[in-house]
Design a protein around this motif. Structure first.
Motif, PDB file in Angstrom:
ATOM      1  N   TYR A 105      90.347  27.753  60.872  1.00 39.52           N
ATOM      2  CA  TYR A 105      90.292  27.392  62.295  1.00 39.52           C
ATOM      3  C   TYR A 105      88.876  27.598  62.835  1.00 39.52           C
ATOM      4  CZ  TYR A 105      95.367  27.088  62.797  1.00 39.52           C
ATOM      5  OH  TYR A 105      96.675  26.709  62.700  1.00 39.52           O
ATOM      6  N   PRO A 106      88.406  26.677  63.677  1.00 33.72           N
ATOM      7  CA  PRO A 106      87.070  26.825  64.254  1.00 33.72           C
ATOM      8  C   PRO A 106      87.036  27.918  65.317  1.00 33.72           C
ATOM      9  CG  PRO A 106      88.182  24.941  65.224  1.00 33.72           C
ATOM     10  CD  PRO A 106      89.087  25.461  64.140  1.00 33.72           C
ATOM     11  N   PRO A 107      85.851  28.451  65.613  1.00 36.13           N
ATOM     12  CA  PRO A 107      85.720  29.367  66.745  1.00 36.13           C
ATOM     13  C   PRO A 107      86.069  28.653  68.049  1.00 36.13           C
ATOM     14  CG  PRO A 107      83.772  29.442  65.322  1.00 36.13           C
ATOM     15  CD  PRO A 107      84.577  28.261  64.894  1.00 36.13           C
ATOM     16  N   GLU A 108      86.496  29.423  69.016  1.00 40.24           N
ATOM     17  CA  GLU A 108      86.726  28.835  70.344  1.00 40.24           C
ATOM     18  C   GLU A 108      85.387  28.471  70.987  1.00 40.24           C
ATOM     19  OE1 GLU A 108      90.918  30.944  71.637  1.00 40.24           O
ATOM     20  OE2 GLU A 108      89.041  31.835  72.320  1.00 40.24           O
ATOM     21  N   PRO A 109      85.387  27.534  71.937  1.00 37.96           N
ATOM     22  CA  PRO A 109      84.121  27.096  72.546  1.00 37.96           C
ATOM     23  C   PRO A 109      83.367  28.245  73.211  1.00 37.96           C
ATOM     24  CG  PRO A 109      85.908  25.592  73.109  1.00 37.96           C
ATOM     25  CD  PRO A 109      86.538  26.776  72.450  1.00 37.96           C
ATOM     26  N   LEU A 110      82.072  28.297  72.957  1.00 37.81           N
ATOM     27  CA  LEU A 110      81.229  29.275  73.624  1.00 37.81           C
ATOM     28  C   LEU A 110      81.035  28.897  75.089  1.00 37.81           C
ATOM     29  CD1 LEU A 110      78.427  29.721  70.918  1.00 37.81           C
ATOM     30  CD2 LEU A 110      80.335  31.272  71.393  1.00 37.81           C
ATOM     31  N   ALA A 111      80.665  29.869  75.879  1.00 39.18           N
ATOM     32  CA  ALA A 111      80.403  29.614  77.294  1.00 39.18           C
ATOM     33  C   ALA A 111      79.143  28.774  77.445  1.00 39.18           C
ATOM     34  CB  ALA A 111      80.254  30.931  78.041  1.00 39.18           C
TER      35      ALA A 111
ATOM     36  N   THR B  99      76.835  22.940  77.659  1.00 37.51           N
ATOM     37  CA  THR B  99      75.601  23.141  76.907  1.00 37.51           C
ATOM     38  C   THR B  99      75.361  24.635  76.724  1.00 37.51           C
ATOM     39  OG1 THR B  99      74.689  21.091  77.762  1.00 37.51           O
ATOM     40  CG2 THR B  99      73.124  22.695  76.872  1.00 37.51           C
ATOM     41  N   THR B 100      75.108  25.047  75.475  1.00 39.58           N
ATOM     42  CA  THR B 100      74.972  26.469  75.163  1.00 39.58           C
ATOM     43  C   THR B 100      73.523  26.919  75.043  1.00 39.58           C
ATOM     44  OG1 THR B 100      75.202  26.010  72.784  1.00 39.58           O
ATOM     45  CG2 THR B 100      77.217  26.532  74.015  1.00 39.58           C
TER      46      THR B 100
ATOM     47  N   GLU C 245      64.627  25.862  64.541  1.00 36.01           N
ATOM     48  CA  GLU C 245      65.168  27.136  64.041  1.00 36.01           C
ATOM     49  C   GLU C 245      65.991  27.829  65.122  1.00 36.01           C
ATOM     50  OE1 GLU C 245      65.230  28.337  60.909  1.00 36.01           O
ATOM     51  OE2 GLU C 245      64.396  26.351  60.472  1.00 36.01           O
ATOM     52  N   ARG C 246      65.513  27.781  66.364  1.00 37.75           N
ATOM     53  CA  ARG C 246      66.276  28.369  67.480  1.00 37.75           C
ATOM     54  C   ARG C 246      67.570  27.578  67.709  1.00 37.75           C
ATOM     55  NH1 ARG C 246      64.149  31.132  71.882  1.00 37.75           N
ATOM     56  NH2 ARG C 246      62.617  31.859  70.343  1.00 37.75           N
ATOM     57  N   THR C 247      67.465  26.254  67.574  1.00 36.83           N
ATOM     58  CA  THR C 247      68.653  25.410  67.718  1.00 36.83           C
ATOM     59  C   THR C 247      69.710  25.787  66.689  1.00 36.83           C
ATOM     60  OG1 THR C 247      67.415  23.541  68.623  1.00 36.83           O
ATOM     61  CG2 THR C 247      69.498  23.034  67.536  1.00 36.83           C
ATOM     62  N   LEU C 248      69.288  25.951  65.431  1.00 39.58           N
ATOM     63  CA  LEU C 248      70.249  26.275  64.369  1.00 39.58           C
ATOM     64  C   LEU C 248      70.940  27.612  64.624  1.00 39.58           C
ATOM     65  CD1 LEU C 248      68.411  25.100  61.135  1.00 39.58           C
ATOM     66  CD2 LEU C 248      70.332  24.015  62.285  1.00 39.58           C
ATOM     67  N   GLU C 249      70.223  28.575  65.165  1.00 42.81           N
ATOM     68  CA  GLU C 249      70.853  29.855  65.497  1.00 42.81           C
ATOM     69  C   GLU C 249      72.011  29.639  66.470  1.00 42.81           C
ATOM     70  OE1 GLU C 249      67.858  32.408  67.073  1.00 42.81           O
ATOM     71  OE2 GLU C 249      66.640  32.411  65.234  1.00 42.81           O
ATOM     72  N   ASN C 250      71.800  28.777  67.453  1.00 40.36           N
ATOM     73  CA  ASN C 250      72.842  28.525  68.454  1.00 40.36           C
ATOM     74  C   ASN C 250      73.970  27.658  67.898  1.00 40.36           C
ATOM     75  OD1 ASN C 250      71.890  29.737  71.132  1.00 40.36           O
ATOM     76  ND2 ASN C 250      70.062  28.662  70.433  1.00 40.36           N
ATOM     77  N   VAL C 251      73.637  26.694  67.033  1.00 42.75           N
ATOM     78  CA  VAL C 251      74.671  25.884  66.393  1.00 42.75           C
ATOM     79  C   VAL C 251      75.554  26.757  65.515  1.00 42.75           C
ATOM     80  CG1 VAL C 251      75.068  24.070  64.689  1.00 42.75           C
ATOM     81  CG2 VAL C 251      73.379  23.724  66.483  1.00 42.75           C
TER      82      VAL C 251
ATOM     83  N   VAL D 241      62.593  18.474  72.455  1.00 44.87           N
ATOM     84  CA  VAL D 241      63.536  19.151  73.346  1.00 44.87           C
ATOM     85  C   VAL D 241      64.924  19.028  72.719  1.00 44.87           C
ATOM     86  CG1 VAL D 241      64.402  19.394  75.693  1.00 44.87           C
ATOM     87  CG2 VAL D 241      62.130  18.391  75.304  1.00 44.87           C
ATOM     88  N   GLU D 242      65.526  20.162  72.370  1.00 46.84           N
ATOM     89  CA  GLU D 242      66.839  20.150  71.724  1.00 46.84           C
ATOM     90  C   GLU D 242      67.833  20.952  72.547  1.00 46.84           C
ATOM     91  OE1 GLU D 242      65.479  19.448  67.105  1.00 46.84           O
ATOM     92  OE2 GLU D 242      66.550  21.304  67.603  1.00 46.84           O
ATOM     93  N   THR D 243      69.038  20.412  72.655  1.00 50.96           N
ATOM     94  CA  THR D 243      70.127  21.111  73.332  1.00 50.96           C
ATOM     95  C   THR D 243      71.294  21.259  72.364  1.00 50.96           C
ATOM     96  OG1 THR D 243      71.170  19.080  74.169  1.00 50.96           O
ATOM     97  CG2 THR D 243      69.474  20.087  75.550  1.00 50.96           C
ATOM     98  N   THR D 244      72.029  22.341  72.504  1.00 53.84           N
ATOM     99  CA  THR D 244      73.241  22.531  71.710  1.00 53.84           C
ATOM    100  C   THR D 244      74.442  22.552  72.636  1.00 53.84           C
ATOM    101  OG1 THR D 244      73.047  24.964  71.783  1.00 53.84           O
ATOM    102  CG2 THR D 244      72.013  23.811  69.921  1.00 53.84           C
ATOM    103  N   ILE D 245      75.558  22.029  72.133  1.00 59.10           N
ATOM    104  CA  ILE D 245      76.777  21.958  72.950  1.00 59.10           C
ATOM    105  C   ILE D 245      77.901  22.717  72.258  1.00 59.10           C
ATOM    106  CG2 ILE D 245      76.175  19.807  74.096  1.00 59.10           C
ATOM    107  CD1 ILE D 245      77.878  18.294  72.077  1.00 59.10           C
ATOM    108  N   ASN D 246      78.888  23.114  73.061  1.00 62.69           N
ATOM    109  CA  ASN D 246      80.034  23.803  72.481  1.00 62.69           C
ATOM    110  C   ASN D 246      81.040  22.784  71.947  1.00 62.69           C
ATOM    111  OD1 ASN D 246      81.479  22.871  74.717  1.00 62.69           O
ATOM    112  ND2 ASN D 246      81.722  24.886  75.660  1.00 62.69           N
ATOM    113  N   THR D 247      82.239  23.225  71.636  1.00 64.37           N
ATOM    114  CA  THR D 247      83.224  22.351  70.986  1.00 64.37           C
ATOM    115  C   THR D 247      84.374  21.962  71.913  1.00 64.37           C
ATOM    116  OG1 THR D 247      84.281  24.347  70.096  1.00 64.37           O
ATOM    117  CG2 THR D 247      82.735  23.195  68.667  1.00 64.37           C
ATOM    118  N   GLU D 248      84.112  22.008  73.209  1.00 68.26           N
ATOM    119  CA  GLU D 248      85.154  21.662  74.187  1.00 68.26           C
ATOM    120  C   GLU D 248      85.201  20.140  74.339  1.00 68.26           C
ATOM    121  OE1 GLU D 248      86.591  23.416  78.525  1.00 68.26           O
ATOM    122  OE2 GLU D 248      84.764  24.125  77.555  1.00 68.26           O
TER     123      GLU D 248
END
Length: 528
Positions: free
Chosen positions: A39-45, A316-317, A329-335, A257-264
């Protein structure tokens, strides 16, 4: 705090498990005491003030000067952005790319920059419809730039608008969009949904020519890519990073410029999709039954319209900007904070439900080639370390696998299915025997450049994407698929999950261990 992902060992009390089946779902019981569900983690805030975070990232970038200090009157500024293949499903407006582009344009205007072009980084993907451009960039940007010809889409087949940056140490050619290559500054606006994307891949694929893309989108690279989600074990990404070094040393200045998103990903009435089955309420069970029964009665075209109209309530996380490698590298940490799930060891069988969408069919049809690509290319590769299924094991997918193709978006896919797959399913053989014909076909080239068709070579690349999974698995079974289409793919059809498990026993024995990759909810299994 949202709950992390986890591995559930199936016992006799475990309820049936949700499986996607294209534009529908089913509930399947997996064998007790030898099956597990990841099961995947729940969406981050999400961030509370996204526009403020974007502005802060532009003013306080990583390993680069603040963006306003890089903007000067008389300069050539090019803003590039990810196309409609991200996010999946499309995010609710305003899209992150709109927010980034508008913030950059405001700073450019304040600095007196008036030579600004905005380019959709398509690579070999189809051109975006105007309504898609408006969804991604917003009406303000489209109305200001599209009529004047300053908003347009990359054309990988326009020789007058391509420029060679040079060759890597391995002899790979880096040929990208000429306007970007000749710019004083390129700003790239990205949405990172999975670890595979972003970094140097944004420019060296999104703005590349066919000749450039063919250096790494080929059977040799992809058969030697041990997870697309881990670039350090990906031959494809190693090639891309070599090109990135060349771009850094010999190309234009790039501000990433990179953004990461949650899984909602799913709003009402599909919120039950993101829940764990034993936690379904009476309302959730009712929504599942009502949705399933209604979808079963509808024609495929109507079902597709329902699902492709979904606008995901992603949050967006993170936002990071500046030098590409530091940013990524910072993006991958958040992903990874959103996606990673620790898993112990491999199993004999991997099961997965294939959804209605992939990066190559937004607003379109999930044709049989894309079923293969999504299953063996994307979902199979959702791991770090080792695949969830052992080498020589069995992959079982659920999807209708109807023999349907979008005639506008996927014209070369139709011929690939009828001609190439009738001859061979081996990536290396089809590359040698057929790729050049499709890549250089003038009609496919015309449709790619002037209509809304994927490049003529694109079905080959979709097939190569699953090359490692195809090579790794001893057998691939599709449950519920149209038998003739499944066999054309080189796979085995099965009517039910029990039938598929019985067929698999010829390869893995009578009591195999099973892993089920639970989607929706993107995850990456960190297999030890």
């Amino acid at each position: 705090m949202p709950r992390p992902g986890f591995v559930l060992d199936v016992d006799r009390s475990t309820p049936p498990t949700l499986f996607w089946r294209g534009e529908g779902f089913s509930l399947e019981r997996l064998p007790a005491d030898r099956s597990r569900i990841i099961y995947p983690p729940e969406p981050l805030a999400g961030l509370d003030d996204l526009d403020g975070e974007i502005r802060n990232a532009l003013l306080n970038p990583l390993d680069m000067d603040p963006l306003p200090e890089l903007l000067t009157p008389g300069m050539k500024l090019t803003i590039c952005f990810d196309d409609a293949s991200l996010s999946l499903p499309k995010m609710q407006r305003p899209d992150n790319r709109q927010r980034i582009v508008e913030a950059v344009l405001d700073m450019a205007a304040a600095a007196g920059v008036d030579d600004v072009h905005i380019i959709a980084a398509l690579g070999l993907h189809r051109r975006m419809h105007e309504y898609e451009l408006r969804h991604v960039l917003g009406d303000r940007v489209v109305d200001a730039f599209l009529p004047r010809g300053f908003l347009y889409q990359h054309d990988a087949e326009d020789p007058d608008n391509l420029a060679v940056i040079g060759h890597t140490d391995e002899g790979e050619i880096l040929e990208i969009n000429k306007r970007a290559a000749e710019s004083d500054l390129v700003v790239y606006a990205n949405v990172n949904q999975v670890a595979m994307d972003g970094g140097w891949k944004s420019l060296t694929t999104g703005l590349a020519s066919y000749k450039c893309l063919s250096e790494h989108h080929n059977p040799a690279s992809l058969q030697n890519t041990r997870s697309l989600m881990d670039r350090h074990h990906s031959a494809l990404h190693k090639s891309i990073w070599r090109m990135g070094k060349l771009l850094r040393d010999s190309g234009p200045k790039i501000f990433q410029v990179e953004t990461t998103i949650n899984t909602e990903a799913f709003p009402a009435p599909f919120e039950f999709l993101a829940k764990r089955e034993w936690e379904w309420t009476a309302k959730d069970r009712g929504l599942f039954l009502a949705s399933s029964k209604s979808l079963n009665k509808l024609p495929n075209r109507t079902k597709r319209k329902i699902f492709h109209n979904i606008e995901a309530p992603y949050r967006t996380t993170s936002v990071q900007a500046g030098f590409t490698e530091t940013v990524h590298e910072r993006t991958l940490e958040n992903v990874h904070a959103q996606h990673l799930v620790e898993v112990e060891g491999q199993t004999d069988i991997l099961t997965m439900g294939i959804p209605f969408i992939s990066p190559y069919n937004p607003e379109s049809i999930m044709n049989p080639i894309l079923v293969m690509c999504m299953g063996l290319g994307y979902l199979f590769n959702m791991y770090r370390g080792k695949p969830l299924v052992r080498e020589g094991g069995v992959v079982i997918m659920t999807h209708p696998t109807y023999e349907e193709f979008h005639p506008v978006h996927h014209p070369s896919y139709i011929d690939f299915f009828d001609e190439v797959l009738a001859d061979t399913t081996d990536p290396a053989e089809m590359s040698t025997k057929w790729e050049k014909k499709y890549a250089e076909d003038e009609w496919y080239r015309h449709l790619y450049r002037t209509s809304y068709a994927y490049h003529g070579v694109h079905p080959f690349y979709a097939w190569y994407w699953g090359a490692h999974g195809q090579q790794h698995a001893g057998k691939v079974i599709i449950v519920g698929g149209y038998p003739e289409a499944v066999r054309r793919l080189g796979f085995t059809p099965a009517s039910t999950m029990n039938d598929a498990l019985e067929i698999a026993s010829d390869t893995v024995g009578r009591s195999p261990t099973i892993s089920h990759l639970h989607v929706p909810g993107v995850l990456v299994a960190d297999v030890k």
